[in-house]
Design a protein around this motif. Structure first.
Motif, PDB file in Angstrom:
ATOM      1  N   LEU A 180      29.277  56.014 103.854  1.00  0.00           N
ATOM      2  CA  LEU A 180      29.236  56.697 102.568  1.00  0.00           C
ATOM      3  C   LEU A 180      30.593  57.341 102.280  1.00  0.00           C
ATOM      4  N   GLY A 181      31.210  57.912 103.290  1.00  0.00           N
ATOM      5  CA  GLY A 181      32.556  58.447 103.109  1.00  0.00           C
ATOM      6  C   GLY A 181      33.521  57.386 102.641  1.00  0.00           C
ATOM      7  N   ASN A 182      33.409  56.201 103.208  1.00  0.00           N
ATOM      8  CA  ASN A 182      34.293  55.101 102.815  1.00  0.00           C
ATOM      9  C   ASN A 182      34.061  54.708 101.361  1.00  0.00           C
ATOM     10  N   ALA A 183      32.801  54.693 100.937  1.00  0.00           N
ATOM     11  CA  ALA A 183      32.482  54.342  99.549  1.00  0.00           C
ATOM     12  C   ALA A 183      32.999  55.404  98.583  1.00  0.00           C
ATOM     13  N   LEU A 184      32.835  56.669  98.943  1.00  0.00           N
ATOM     14  CA  LEU A 184      33.336  57.751  98.088  1.00  0.00           C
ATOM     15  C   LEU A 184      34.861  57.692  97.978  1.00  0.00           C
ATOM     16  N   ARG A 185      35.519  57.380  99.062  1.00  0.00           N
ATOM     17  CA  ARG A 185      36.980  57.231  99.014  1.00  0.00           C
ATOM     18  C   ARG A 185      37.364  56.131  98.032  1.00  0.00           C
ATOM     19  N   ALA A 186      36.647  55.007  98.065  1.00  0.00           N
ATOM     20  CA  ALA A 186      36.957  53.913  97.151  1.00  0.00           C
ATOM     21  C   ALA A 186      36.763  54.324  95.698  1.00  0.00           C
ATOM     22  N   GLN A 187      35.896  55.304  95.453  1.00  0.00           N
ATOM     23  CA  GLN A 187      35.698  55.829  94.105  1.00  0.00           C
ATOM     24  C   GLN A 187      36.778  56.829  93.705  1.00  0.00           C
ATOM     25  N   GLY A 188      37.669  57.133  94.631  1.00  0.00           N
ATOM     26  CA  GLY A 188      38.684  58.139  94.357  1.00  0.00           C
ATOM     27  C   GLY A 188      38.244  59.546  94.688  1.00  0.00           C
ATOM     28  N   ARG A 189      37.180  59.693  95.453  1.00  0.00           N
ATOM     29  CA  ARG A 189      36.623  61.004  95.815  1.00  0.00           C
ATOM     30  C   ARG A 189      36.953  61.297  97.278  1.00  0.00           C
ATOM     31  N   ALA A 190      38.259  61.358  97.555  1.00  0.00           N
ATOM     32  CA  ALA A 190      38.710  61.455  98.943  1.00  0.00           C
ATOM     33  C   ALA A 190      38.272  62.741  99.616  1.00  0.00           C
ATOM     34  N   ALA A 191      38.270  63.859  98.890  1.00  0.00           N
ATOM     35  CA  ALA A 191      37.877  65.133  99.503  1.00  0.00           C
ATOM     36  C   ALA A 191      36.425  65.073  99.982  1.00  0.00           C
ATOM     37  N   GLU A 192      35.531  64.493  99.170  1.00  0.00           N
ATOM     38  CA  GLU A 192      34.139  64.330  99.590  1.00  0.00           C
ATOM     39  C   GLU A 192      34.039  63.355 100.757  1.00  0.00           C
ATOM     40  N   ALA A 193      34.864  62.322 100.727  1.00  0.00           N
ATOM     41  CA  ALA A 193      34.879  61.342 101.813  1.00  0.00           C
ATOM     42  C   ALA A 193      35.209  62.014 103.140  1.00  0.00           C
ATOM     43  N   VAL A 194      36.152  62.940 103.118  1.00  0.00           N
ATOM     44  CA  VAL A 194      36.517  63.659 104.343  1.00  0.00           C
ATOM     45  C   VAL A 194      35.303  64.394 104.906  1.00  0.00           C
ATOM     46  N   GLU A 195      34.535  65.041 104.040  1.00  0.00           N
ATOM     47  CA  GLU A 195      33.378  65.803 104.510  1.00  0.00           C
ATOM     48  C   GLU A 195      32.335  64.905 105.156  1.00  0.00           C
ATOM     49  N   PHE A 196      32.046  63.764 104.538  1.00  0.00           N
ATOM     50  CA  PHE A 196      31.030  62.873 105.109  1.00  0.00           C
ATOM     51  C   PHE A 196      31.502  62.241 106.416  1.00  0.00           C
ATOM     52  N   THR A 197      32.768  61.872 106.492  1.00  0.00           N
ATOM     53  CA  THR A 197      33.249  61.270 107.740  1.00  0.00           C
ATOM     54  C   THR A 197      33.356  62.317 108.847  1.00  0.00           C
ATOM     55  N   ARG A 198      33.674  63.555 108.495  1.00  0.00           N
ATOM     56  CA  ARG A 198      33.668  64.606 109.520  1.00  0.00           C
ATOM     57  C   ARG A 198      32.249  64.841 110.039  1.00  0.00           C
ATOM     58  N   GLN A 199      31.265  64.785 109.146  1.00  0.00           N
ATOM     59  CA  GLN A 199      29.879  64.920 109.591  1.00  0.00           C
ATOM     60  C   GLN A 199      29.491  63.754 110.498  1.00  0.00           C
ATOM     61  N   ALA A 200      29.962  62.555 110.183  1.00  0.00           N
ATOM     62  CA  ALA A 200      29.713  61.404 111.062  1.00  0.00           C
ATOM     63  C   ALA A 200      30.243  61.679 112.463  1.00  0.00           C
ATOM     64  N   LEU A 201      31.412  62.295 112.549  1.00  0.00           N
ATOM     65  CA  LEU A 201      32.023  62.560 113.851  1.00  0.00           C
ATOM     66  C   LEU A 201      31.352  63.725 114.566  1.00  0.00           C
ATOM     67  N   ARG A 202      30.759  64.641 113.819  1.00  0.00           N
ATOM     68  CA  ARG A 202      29.964  65.674 114.481  1.00  0.00           C
ATOM     69  C   ARG A 202      28.735  65.053 115.140  1.00  0.00           C
ATOM     70  N   LEU A 203      28.176  64.028 114.496  1.00  0.00           N
ATOM     71  CA  LEU A 203      27.015  63.340 115.042  1.00  0.00           C
ATOM     72  C   LEU A 203      27.388  62.389 116.175  1.00  0.00           C
ATOM     73  N   ASP A 204      28.564  61.766 116.051  1.00  0.00           N
ATOM     74  CA  ASP A 204      29.015  60.817 117.087  1.00  0.00           C
ATOM     75  C   ASP A 204      30.543  60.852 117.166  1.00  0.00           C
ATOM     76  N   PRO A 205      31.100  61.699 118.018  1.00  0.00           N
ATOM     77  CA  PRO A 205      32.559  61.828 118.112  1.00  0.00           C
ATOM     78  C   PRO A 205      33.264  60.560 118.589  1.00  0.00           C
ATOM     79  N   HIS A 206      32.494  59.621 119.133  1.00  0.00           N
ATOM     80  CA  HIS A 206      33.097  58.407 119.684  1.00  0.00           C
ATOM     81  C   HIS A 206      33.022  57.219 118.732  1.00  0.00           C
ATOM     82  N   LEU A 207      32.638  57.468 117.478  1.00  0.00           N
ATOM     83  CA  LEU A 207      32.515  56.378 116.501  1.00  0.00           C
ATOM     84  C   LEU A 207      33.897  56.062 115.930  1.00  0.00           C
ATOM     85  N   ALA A 208      34.491  54.997 116.416  1.00  0.00           N
ATOM     86  CA  ALA A 208      35.866  54.661 116.017  1.00  0.00           C
ATOM     87  C   ALA A 208      35.965  54.422 114.514  1.00  0.00           C
ATOM     88  N   GLU A 209      34.934  53.803 113.918  1.00  0.00           N
ATOM     89  CA  GLU A 209      34.972  53.524 112.484  1.00  0.00           C
ATOM     90  C   GLU A 209      35.071  54.812 111.674  1.00  0.00           C
TER      91      GLU A 209
END
Length: 558
Positions: A180-209
């Motif tokens: 979802l972060g990647n999709a938001l970034r493609a929409q030009g919503r990079a700040a929101e993308a950062v929040e979703f990808t940071r949440q992904a890493l809180r859930l799984d710090p080892h997720l390379a994607e």
């Protein structure tokens, strides 16, 4: 499944308990007595599949289907086995047969959609995911995969909606947060993308994607050092992660670190977006050619081809004959480039050659640094006869003639960040003594008529939209203009390659080739860059363009 056969029942219980050896023994015991027992054949095939014997699995399940052609589970599981065997066409047929027997099987629609996606049939795959969701509205995996596929297809609003649904159903899914972060970034919503990808890493710090997607969003926000650190972490977790390597390459190129950027950019060939050409002839390593013939082949967009054909002269200096394969609309134009001996289209037979190189690999092969960018212009030339024709036509237009382009290829995944509506050019049209001339082809060209009466844009007429129109025709028109103002599309590269004065309106997260915080371009000496200072803020860009036009700053960058 309960049967009247106690041995088969015992086999099933062992199978369900995970005792595959015992289950296989009992299935074979049943078949020794009743070799045409379709259930036992099917289940024995499943055990063979689960124990890494796909050939035997196919044999047993196929035999079950010969005995019972309407056996849904056998068709479905045969599809699973064939898919894992790397036989996608056969697997697709098995899934389709299963669906003819049971069209309400959401799982089968889902598995078939996954396979169609992997086989390059995205529209059919999207339909399959949607059908699975109609049958099972709470199918989180189907929403997640549908959203990712829609993102790949550039259907960003639909992708974001599907991924939000996936997260609603599976809020602890790190991968769905990252996508979802990647999709938001493609929409030009990079700040929101950062929040979703940071949440992904809180859930799984080892997720390379997620580290890669976070890095890309940080890059769009201009947080370069943080982005590079995230790319490094993605690659620490998965050293062969081609997409992260390629993205890191573009980050290095963006900051002008060409020494590391160009070699790293070769990782693009290991991503799904790039398909390397396979030739029996070797790839050129930059060594002297000693009279040999080299094939240079275009690999990306028309703008990329125009930008990097400049390297043909340097290749020619290595002492060989240069053949260029490029898209047909560019043939006549690129034939004017110094160093090119012959041009050919991808749908034509190639002449004999000894070595080859993709165009965008030439900077790495030739060791280009920021200080050694080959920027001798013009390296492309307009046709003299066409120039005379357009000069005669445009000479009747008074004042300074400014060619404009406002939209790029809508299929480009970043097009919504770079393209603008024609109405953004209205302040420029009102600058005294300036006449805007449309160079827009294809989508967007209809806006000229739609805005007629509001402000004047000279339309070159139907000929501009004809299929026979080539970049050589556009080059001839550009040669008759005083200035070109364009978004980041092929027109910018064409004007720059012709040595024409050109101003380019850039989004905040501009492409790597335009570097950072510069109003000029080392690639094109007559180019001036006008950048957004905030994401999405085109109004300030066009105010600065209008001011520069009002002050008569037509010409090369200052």
């Amino acid at each position: 499944m309960t049967t009247i056969d106690p041995v088969l029942d015992a086999a099933l219980r062992s199978h369900q308990a995970g005792d595959l050896a015992r289950a296989e023994q009992l299935y074979r015991q049943v078949l020794a007595v009743r070799p045409q027992q379709a259930d036992a054949l099917h289940l024995l095939g499943l055990v063979c599949h689960q124990t890494g014997r796909p050939r035997e699995a196919v044999e047993h399940i196929t035999r079950a289907l010969e005995l019972r052609p309407d056996f849904f589970e056998a068709h479905y599981n045969l599809g699973n086995v064939l898919k894992e065997q790397g036989k996608p066409d056969e697997a697709i047929r098995s899934y389709e047969q299963a669906l003819r027997l049971r069209p309400d099987s959401a799982e089968t629609h889902y598995n078939l959609a996954n396979l169609l996606r992997d086989c390059g049939q995205p529209e059919r795959a999207i339909t399959g995911y949607q059908q699975a969701l109609r049958l099972r509205p709470g199918y989180a995996k189907a929403y997640a995969n549908l959203g990712t596929l829609l993102l790949d297809q550039g259907k960003l609003d639909e992708a974001v909606a599907a991924l939000h649904q996936a997260l609603r159903l599976q809020p602890q899914s790190a991968r769905a947060h990252s996508n979802l972060g990647n999709a938001l970034r493609a929409q030009g919503r990079a700040a929101e993308a950062v929040e979703f990808t940071r949440q992904a890493l809180r859930l799984d710090p080892h997720l390379a994607e997620a580290h890669n997607n976070l890095a890309a969003a940080l890059l769009d926000l201009g947080r370069i050092d943080e982005a590079l650190a995230e790319f490094d972490e993605a690659l620490r977790l998965r050293p062969d992660y081609a997409r992260a390597h390629m993205n890191r390459a573009m980050a290095w190129l963006l900051i002008g670190d060409f020494e590391r950027g160009w070699p790293e950019y070769e990782w693009r060939w290991q991503t799904k977006d790039f398909k390397p050409r396979r030739f029996p002839q070797p790839r050129w390593d930059g060594a002297p050619l000693h009279g040999r013939t080299i094939l240079l082949h275009a690999e990306q967009g028309l703008g990329d081809t125009i930008q990097f054909i400049r390297y043909a002269r340097l290749v020619k200096e290595r002492g060989g004959r240069v053949v260029l394969e490029c898209p047909r609309p560019l043939l006549r134009l690129l034939a004017t480039c110094p160093g090119v001996d012959q041009v050919t289209a991808p749908d034509s037979s190639l002449p004999p050659f000894d070595v080859h190189a993709p165009l965008l690999s030439l900077p790495a092969i030739l060791g280009t640094t920021l200080a050694t960018v080959p920027a001798a212009i013009p390296y492309l030339r307009a046709d003299a006869g066409l120039c005379r024709h357009w000069q005669s036509t445009l000479s009747r237009v008074p004042g300074k003639k400014v060619g404009i382009v406002w939209r790029g290829n809508p299929d480009n995944p970043r097009d919504r960040l770079r393209s603008v509506p024609l109405e953004q050019f209205e302040p420029l049209a009102r600058v005294p003594g300036m006449r805007l001339v449309s160079l827009q082809r294809g989508p967007g060209s209809e806006e000229v008529a739609a805005l007629a009466g509001r402000f004047e844009v000279i339309d070159l007429g139907p000929r501009l939209q004809e299929e026979s129109w080539t970049f050589l025709d556009t080059a001839a028109v550009m040669a008759c203009l005083d200035l070109i103002i364009t978004i980041d599309t092929a027109a910018a590269h064409l004007a720059g390659a012709l040595g024409a004065p050109v101003w380019v309106a850039l989004p905040f997260a501009a492409d790597w080739r335009w570097l950072l915080n510069r109003e000029d371009s080392p690639w094109y000496p007559t180019m001036r860059l006008f950048r957004q200072t905030r994401p999405g803020d085109w109004d300030s860009v066009f105010r600065r363009l209008t001011e520069a036009l009002t002050q008569g700053e037509i010409g090369a960058s200052k």
